[in-house]
Design an enzyme around this catalytic site. Structure first.
Site, PDB file in Angstrom:
ATOM      1  N   ASP A 159      -7.121   1.935  -2.771  1.00 19.11           N
ATOM      2  CA  ASP A 159      -5.628   2.368  -2.524  1.00 19.11           C
ATOM      3  C   ASP A 159      -5.199   1.933  -1.157  1.00 19.11           C
ATOM      4  O   ASP A 159      -5.697   2.180   0.062  1.00 19.11           O
ATOM      5  CB  ASP A 159      -5.607   3.943  -2.637  1.00 19.11           C
ATOM      6  CG  ASP A 159      -4.147   4.513  -2.335  1.00 19.11           C
ATOM      7  OD1 ASP A 159      -3.468   4.149  -3.087  1.00 19.11           O
ATOM      8  OD2 ASP A 159      -3.981   5.323  -1.533  1.00 19.11           O
ATOM      9  N   ASP A 314      -0.385  11.792  -3.186  1.00 21.93           N
ATOM     10  CA  ASP A 314      -0.466  10.743  -2.312  1.00 21.93           C
ATOM     11  C   ASP A 314      -0.335  11.232  -0.787  1.00 21.93           C
ATOM     12  O   ASP A 314       0.307  10.554   0.110  1.00 21.93           O
ATOM     13  CB  ASP A 314       0.449   9.538  -2.345  1.00 21.93           C
ATOM     14  CG  ASP A 314      -0.104   8.379  -1.722  1.00 21.93           C
ATOM     15  OD1 ASP A 314      -1.142   8.281  -1.014  1.00 21.93           O
ATOM     16  OD2 ASP A 314       0.590   7.392  -1.899  1.00 21.93           O
ATOM     17  N   HIS A 318       0.040  11.191   8.931  1.00 23.16           N
ATOM     18  CA  HIS A 318      -0.103  10.398  10.115  1.00 23.16           C
ATOM     19  C   HIS A 318       0.285  11.389  11.500  1.00 23.16           C
ATOM     20  O   HIS A 318       0.967  12.382  11.313  1.00 23.16           O
ATOM     21  CB  HIS A 318       1.195   9.381  10.152  1.00 23.16           C
ATOM     22  CG  HIS A 318       0.701   8.462   8.911  1.00 23.16           C
ATOM     23  ND1 HIS A 318      -0.328   7.654   9.022  1.00 23.16           N
ATOM     24  CD2 HIS A 318       1.203   8.008   7.554  1.00 23.16           C
ATOM     25  CE1 HIS A 318      -0.553   6.688   8.073  1.00 23.16           C
ATOM     26  NE2 HIS A 318       0.522   7.163   7.147  1.00 23.16           N
TER      27      HIS A 318
HETATM   28  O1  DOR Z   1       2.311   5.528   1.770  1.00 17.41           O
HETATM   29  C1  DOR Z   1       1.117   5.369   1.722  1.00 17.41           C
HETATM   30  N1  DOR Z   1       0.410   5.800   2.634  1.00 17.41           N
HETATM   31  N2  DOR Z   1       0.932   4.607   0.601  1.00 17.41           N
HETATM   32  C2  DOR Z   1      -0.368   4.148   0.704  1.00 17.41           C
HETATM   33  O2  DOR Z   1      -0.542   3.334  -0.161  1.00 17.41           O
HETATM   34  C3  DOR Z   1      -1.680   4.303   1.691  1.00 17.41           C
HETATM   35  C4  DOR Z   1      -1.081   5.618   2.368  1.00 17.41           C
HETATM   36  C5  DOR Z   1      -1.911   5.857   3.507  1.00 17.41           C
HETATM   37  O3  DOR Z   1      -3.169   5.691   3.671  1.00 17.41           O
HETATM   38  O4  DOR Z   1      -1.290   6.291   4.830  1.00 17.41           O
END
Ligand code: DOR
Length: 434
Positions: A159, A314, A318
């Site tokens: 992913d 998902d 961050h």
């Molecule tokens: O928005 C996303 N963040 N899409 C992904 O496929 C990976 C994920 C991430 O790991 O931050």
């Protein structure tokens, strides 16, 4: 090693129990003994049991999220297994599946086992590790699927990246079959997407941002479906976001291909216009990107006709500093564990579009079936995982109250109705709404 401490007897009293897997919908008591469901019936008399009063509440099988990023090992400044499992519990999830894009990548049984052990030690939401398809997620050499499964992996996925080499993907589907593991695909042809910052369309043209066409996803899904058929494998399509993608999965299912699919709340409830409306808030930057209203509508249709098996967040935490940059430079991803269920209930159930039982299915038996997980149903003798939900409770989403270490959500300030008030794992209450 810790484990989930047991409460010897727990009675969840008087809630409306909704369990699509067994067809149950009605007021009942749920008796838990030694961490397992002992009995579900009206008027259970268990005087020595601890009581959870669920009158006026809905009682569901514990919710399961197939797609989260817990960031540990390696990126604990974004999230940890502790903070992520706490966020899951607060969002009503008794179990989550953790993607392997950590540091080190979870491409080896030692990492898989470490994650599973750490989660058990913490004892909040259950954490099922997902192993990487390829070593280092480089798309070249397959990981050892059997060893990772033995260590606790429930699926394999790269992913964040598509396995672009068709031959590698074919072999992954064939190899995974030996262990009956689903291969979860992040469908994105990067030669088309160019990792563009948003969806390609009128909005990206107006804003002048780099953009990825919806075909970057649907073309990748079309190839993976064909390879799944060739390999007689088992494919799971992550974060389906376009109308064409839904149609492809629908056709493949009708042909008997072993495929399951998930959608995220953000692709259901937001569109690319949000990038403009939010004045380029990097909280809206996600991959796959927020799409058109037509795409979002097609996802709801996929939910209604059974093409979509699960809602997955998902959850991609961050650090604030990483998102505090210009739109093109910001990392993809938004958190979702603490908002998903409330948003779904508010936008689709309270409005009468999706029946509550279908919502429960998408968050419990649907995901359980997709990855062959225990749980997802209220069956006597199985692990007592429950989500207790107050359909009338409302709040305004406030990221400052998140258990997650991260705050990157585009839903801050949104009013929601319908909240998880208690999450029970193995008969133990791991979250109670303050
Ligand atoms: O928005 C996303 N963040 N899409 C992904 O496929 C990976 C994920 C991430 O790991 O931050």
């Amino acid at each position: 090693m810790g484990g989930y401490p047991l409460v010897s007897r727990l009675l969840v009293r008087g809630g409306r129990v909704i369990d699509p897997a067994t067809g149950r919908d009605g007021v009942a008591d749920v008796l838990v003994e030694e961490g397992r469901f002992a009995s579900i019936a009206r008027g259970i008399d268990a005087r020595d049991a601890a009581v959870l009063d669920a009158a006026g509440m809905l009682v569901f099988p514990g919710f399961i999220d197939l797609h989260v990023h817990l960031r540990e090992p390696g990126f604990e400044y974004k999230e940890s297994i502790l903070s992520g499992a706490g966020a899951a519990a607060a969002g009503g999830f008794s179990a989550v599946c953790a993607m392997p894009n950590t540091d080190p990548v979870n491409d080896h049984r030692t990492v898989t086992r470490w994650i599973a052990d750490r989660a058990r030690e913490i004892g909040l939401a259950r954490v099922y590790p997902i192993g990487a398809i390829t070593k280092g997620m480089r798309g070249e050499e397959l990981s050892e699927f059997g060893e990772m499964k033995e260590a606790g992996a429930v699926a394999v996925s790269d992913d964040g990246r598509w396995v672009a080499n068709g031959s590698v993907m074919r072999r992954a589907l064939e190899y995974a079959r030996l262990f009956d593991l689903p291969v979860a695909t992040h469908a994105e042809d990067e030669t088309l997407s160019g990792r563009g910052a948003m969806n390609e369309g009128a909005v990206s043209t107006r804003l002048g941002l780099s953009a990825q066409p919806p075909e970057a996803e649907s073309i990748a899904i079309a190839r993976d479906l064909a390879l799944c058929e060739l390999a007689h494998g088992r494919l799971h399509v992550c974060h389906v976001s376009t109308a064409r993608s839904v149609a492809l999965v629908r056709e493949a299912k009708a042909r008997g291909v072993r495929v399951t699919a998930e959608v995220t709340p953000h692709h259901l409830f937001l569109t690319d216009e949000e990038v403009s409306l939010s004045a380029f808030s990097t909280a809206t930057k996600v991959n796959p990107p927020l799409r058109s209203p037509r795409d979002a509508e097609a996802l709801v249709e996929g939910i209604l006709d059974g093409t979509i098996d699960a809602v997955a967040t998902d959850h991609a935490p961050h650090h604030a500093d990483e998102k505090a940059v210009d739109y093109e430079s910001a990392p993809f991803g938004m958190v979702g564990l603490e908002t998903a269920v409330a948003l779904f209930h508010t936008r689709l159930v309270a409005t009468g579009r999706v029946p509550i039982a279908r919502m429960v299915e998408l968050f419990s038996s649907g995901p359980a079936r997709a990855f062959s997980l225990p749980g997802g149903r209220l069956a006597e003798g199985s692990d007592a995982d429950l989500t207790i939900f107050d359909p009338a409770a409302s709040t305004v989403i406030d990221p400052r109250s998140f258990r997650s270490r991260a705050r990157n959500t585009p839903f801050a300030g949104v009013k929601v109705t319908g909240l998880a008030v208690s999450t029970v794992v193995g008969g133990r209450e791991i979250y109670r709404r303050p």
